[in-house]
Design an enzyme around this catalytic site. Structure first.
Site, PDB file in Angstrom:
ATOM      1  N   ASP A 232     -50.532  56.515  28.222  1.00 14.83           N
ATOM      2  CA  ASP A 232     -50.407  57.198  26.927  1.00 14.83           C
ATOM      3  C   ASP A 232     -50.496  56.234  25.742  1.00 14.83           C
ATOM      4  O   ASP A 232     -50.524  56.679  24.591  1.00 14.83           O
ATOM      5  CB  ASP A 232     -49.050  57.926  26.824  1.00 14.83           C
TER       6      ASP A 232
ATOM      7  N   LYS B  79     -45.671  62.328  20.601  1.00 13.72           N
ATOM      8  CA  LYS B  79     -46.855  63.189  20.845  1.00 13.72           C
ATOM      9  C   LYS B  79     -46.454  64.401  21.673  1.00 13.72           C
ATOM     10  O   LYS B  79     -45.440  64.389  22.372  1.00 13.72           O
ATOM     11  CB  LYS B  79     -47.972  62.416  21.565  1.00 13.72           C
TER      12      LYS B  79
END
Ligand code: C5P
Length: 322
Positions: free
Chosen positions: A135, A11
């Site tokens: 995350d 990401k």
């Protein structure tokens, strides 16, 4: 024995603002996560057995590998005992702000229920993911999403066509807790309206165009660029080559650039590679990527879990699941 081979994507943060320090020790964030095509490969062998045994056959040197905690937590939630063996091929740099370890953990949370043939509701997977790291929940969902709170409260942004990008990953592993400490945010809840309004403005742009243009900010850049000025030079080079935005991801050290065309991206890539070869042979890794939207993320998952699903439900369930 059942086996799967998974791509576990990285990401970037298209925007990242750190507000105050919270009483639980974490920081209150406003961020925009976006999956990109750079990926680790995770192979899983799974067989039910009388006692559980979970092992990583490759890369045993990664300390506190989140894969093991994820497998342990998901097997207990499923009420299943199994022998699970992982082979991990790392491509996502560690300590680079790209969420590689979190992505690997989320991959385990999505894959094991399918391999066991027992679906777990998304809310339960999200709870396990939050216990593993800030995350991890995002990688259960993919695409572009606004992250609030610790970064674990997620709301989807609309899917956009995939824009091309470049990740520039210097050979520099930065510690996330250290970066938060150095921001020295106060415990009090301050008057944030200017920050929040600027964040909203970037979020609307990203929702509408796929990138926040000149409105994107990463609050970690100031402190990280102070110690590592060459990262700021990478950002400036990406900007001069047409990237919009060019920004650091997470708490660093990766700098990414988003481009409006493949042609522009490929030209920038060639230029960056020539410069890296000249100034820094072999130490900085430069990856061409595309931004992966939610529809693509989910279809990747459906393709890579061969056992799965009727229908378009999410998370993917095994065909033989009850
Ligand atoms: O949740 P995760 O394990 O990824 O967080 C690593 C460290 O980063 C935490 O221990 C904390 O020091 C810091 N952190 C924070 N606020 C957040 C996320 C992470 O202070 N929202």
């Amino acid at each position: 024995m059942l086996s799967v081979r998974l791509r576990s994507l990285a990401k970037i943060n298209l925007d990242l603002r750190v507000l105050h320090k919270r009483s639980d020790g974490f920081h209150e964030l406003r961020t925009i996560f976006q999956t990109v095509s750079l990926a680790d490969t995770l192979h899983i062998d799974f067989v039910r057995s009388r006692t559980s045994r979970i092992a990583i056959r490759s890369n045993p040197e990664i300390p506190d590998n989140l894969i093991l905690s994820a497998a342990d937590a998901v097997l207990s939630a499923l009420g299943v005992r199994a022998r699970v063996a992982f082979d991990l091929v790392k491509r996502i740099p560690m300590g680079g702000g790209l969420g590689g370890g979190s992505s690997n953990a989320a991959a385990v949370l999505l894959a094991l229920p399918a391999l066991a043939g027992i679906p777990l509701p998304l809310a339960q997977l999200l709870e396990i993911a939050c216990s593993l790291g800030s995350d991890v929940p995002f990688f259960l969902l993919g695409g572009a999403a606004v992250g609030l709170g610790r970064g674990t409260e997620l709301y989807p942004l609309p899917d956009r066509p995939s824009l091309p990008g470049i990740l520039v990953c210097p050979d520099l592993h930065l510690s996330t807790p250290d970066a938060y400490r150095r921001l020295a945010r106060k415990l009090t809840d301050g008057p944030y309206s200017p920050t929040m309004n600027r964040f909203q403005s970037a979020a609307w742009q990203i929702g509408e165009r796929g990138e926040g243009g000149g409105h994107s900010v990463n609050d970690f850049e100031t402190i990280v660029f102070r110690d590592h000025p060459h990262l700021e030079s990478i950002k400036e080079t990406l900007q001069s080559l047409g990237a919009c935005p060019a920004l650091m991801s997470g708490s660093g050290s990766t700098i990414f650039g988003v481009f409006d065309s493949r042609l522009r991206r490929d030209r920038a890539l060639a230029r960056l590679r020539r410069e890296a070869l000249h100034n820094d042979p072999g130490r900085t890794k430069i990856y061409p990527v595309v931004l992966v939207n939610r529809r693509q993320y989910r279809s990747l998952w459906r393709r890579q879990l061969p056992l799965e699903v009727q229908g378009k439900g999410w998370p993917p369930h095994a065909r033989f699941a009850k």
